[in-house]
Design a protein around this motif. Sequence first.
Motif, PDB file in Angstrom:
ATOM      1  N   GLU A 107     -18.704 -10.187 -62.717  1.00 39.59           N
ATOM      2  CA  GLU A 107     -19.657  -8.966 -62.849  1.00 39.59           C
ATOM      3  C   GLU A 107     -18.719  -8.458 -63.572  1.00 39.59           C
ATOM      4  OE1 GLU A 107     -24.052  -7.190 -62.056  1.00 39.59           O
ATOM      5  OE2 GLU A 107     -22.127  -6.920 -60.552  1.00 39.59           O
ATOM      6  N   HIS A 145     -21.740 -12.505 -57.491  1.00 34.97           N
ATOM      7  CA  HIS A 145     -20.595 -11.427 -58.436  1.00 34.97           C
ATOM      8  C   HIS A 145     -19.330 -11.553 -58.225  1.00 34.97           C
ATOM      9  CE1 HIS A 145     -24.886  -9.802 -59.574  1.00 34.97           C
ATOM     10  NE2 HIS A 145     -24.734 -11.338 -60.614  1.00 34.97           N
ATOM     11  N   LYS A 168     -16.039  -9.524 -59.087  1.00 28.87           N
ATOM     12  CA  LYS A 168     -15.661  -8.278 -60.448  1.00 28.87           C
ATOM     13  C   LYS A 168     -14.111  -7.910 -59.520  1.00 28.87           C
ATOM     14  CE  LYS A 168     -19.167  -6.358 -58.949  1.00 28.87           C
ATOM     15  NZ  LYS A 168     -20.383  -6.008 -59.119  1.00 28.87           N
ATOM     16  N   ASN A 182     -19.869 -16.043 -60.776  1.00 28.88           N
ATOM     17  CA  ASN A 182     -20.119 -15.446 -62.228  1.00 28.88           C
ATOM     18  C   ASN A 182     -19.494 -13.762 -61.421  1.00 28.88           C
ATOM     19  OD1 ASN A 182     -22.361 -16.923 -63.007  1.00 28.88           O
ATOM     20  ND2 ASN A 182     -23.542 -16.224 -60.358  1.00 28.88           N
ATOM     21  N   GLY A 194     -22.195 -12.587 -65.535  1.00 28.19           N
ATOM     22  CA  GLY A 194     -23.396 -12.656 -65.463  1.00 28.19           C
ATOM     23  C   GLY A 194     -23.658 -11.790 -66.593  1.00 28.19           C
ATOM     24  N   HIS A 229     -24.890  -8.707 -67.052  1.00 30.10           N
ATOM     25  CA  HIS A 229     -24.540  -7.067 -66.852  1.00 30.10           C
ATOM     26  C   HIS A 229     -23.396  -6.565 -67.453  1.00 30.10           C
ATOM     27  CE1 HIS A 229     -28.549  -6.564 -65.648  1.00 30.10           C
ATOM     28  NE2 HIS A 229     -28.247  -6.814 -64.640  1.00 30.10           N
ATOM     29  N   SER A 230     -22.538  -7.830 -67.402  1.00 27.21           N
ATOM     30  CA  SER A 230     -21.312  -7.940 -68.156  1.00 27.21           C
ATOM     31  C   SER A 230     -21.168  -7.364 -69.763  1.00 27.21           C
ATOM     32  CB  SER A 230     -20.435  -9.053 -68.630  1.00 27.21           C
ATOM     33  OG  SER A 230     -20.303  -9.378 -66.723  1.00 27.21           O
ATOM     34  N   ASP A 238     -21.605 -10.805 -54.053  1.00 24.06           N
ATOM     35  CA  ASP A 238     -21.781  -9.384 -55.003  1.00 24.06           C
ATOM     36  C   ASP A 238     -20.561  -8.879 -54.244  1.00 24.06           C
ATOM     37  OD1 ASP A 238     -20.239  -6.848 -56.450  1.00 24.06           O
ATOM     38  OD2 ASP A 238     -22.188  -6.757 -57.796  1.00 24.06           O
TER      39      ASP A 238
END
Length: 364
Positions: free
Chosen positions: A285, A239, A241, A283, A44, A46-47, A213
């Motif tokens: 993030e 997302h 993480k 994805n 993504g 914003h990573s 997310d």
Amino acid sequence: MHRGSLNSITRRQFLAVAAAASATAFTMPALADQRRGADGLGIGMHSYGAHWKLAGETGPKAPFSDALQFLEYCGSIGAAGVQVTITPRDFDFARRIRTKVESSGLYFEGQLSLPKSDPDLDRFELDVRLAKEAGAVVIRTACLSGRRYETFASAEAFRQFRDQSWKSLLLAEPLLKKHRMRLAIENHKDWFTAELVEILRRMQSEFVGACVDIGNNLALLEDPLETVTALAPFALSTHIKDMGLQEYENGFLLSEVPLGEGFLDLKQLIGVLRRANPGVRLNLEMITRDPLKIPCLTSRYWIPMGDLPASRLAHALNLVKTHRSNKPLPHVTGLSATDQLRLEDANVRDSLKYAREQLSLYRS
């Protein structure tokens, strides 16, 4: 399609909705091949927040400055695809992205903001058309750019946001249907899990689902497994993480950390998502920034939170105590631009390596 207005409902009703969601079949007809890239880990945008910020500034040169360059860069380091806003907003440029997608085996997911009113529909439709031209079948969005506990100073302000979000989705859905594009709404530290589930169930649209997310709702004192389990039936995108936790005087600190360095059971959470939607793309993030302060021990935090019970706070604080990170959480304050870029890139590459070696996420 039946769509009532999004009225407030009780927390007990919310919990019942969330519990029912995981048992509710939410099978969306296939619109296009979504298997491309589903066996690997994408990235993504914003990573790479620092890279995007510095791309247009003087100083260290970022290796990308638009969506196509981002796709090419992420592919070069082993990612399966990207989730990113299309810039520039040009159809010839979007077709160049599609050409790269088709020749490389990478996938492309778009990103846009919801329409606020009728005059904003032309802009929204253009963004949908650009994403489709670029080869996307899913576009990620969020109803709120900020965080619930920081944005709203009153319960009424949150109610206005809730009503505007519902209006925006009602405006957006016919255009999504027209262009056969799926919209994935992120749980962006704005909605409690059950609130977002209720929105999606009320929409009753095969074109509107969730970008799940797996860590965000910790900031709202929710358990990650419960969040993912409730939203998985609606998952159109994700997302992925890992999260680090530490106490501070007003609550706790929350940080994205490289995959494998936090406390989340990634295999379990990804398994829940894939059982619900085997083709959902994963994805990364990995946001490299100072830890977020979750001030859940202050009165200000609770103003827009409704009737959350004390048990929710107790569970969250026990989670922090049990899984407190023994390593310092990532910080960027005080780093030079060069060091910030280097750390951000290293965190993404370390996460990709962990995904390959420990999660069996290989780009096919």
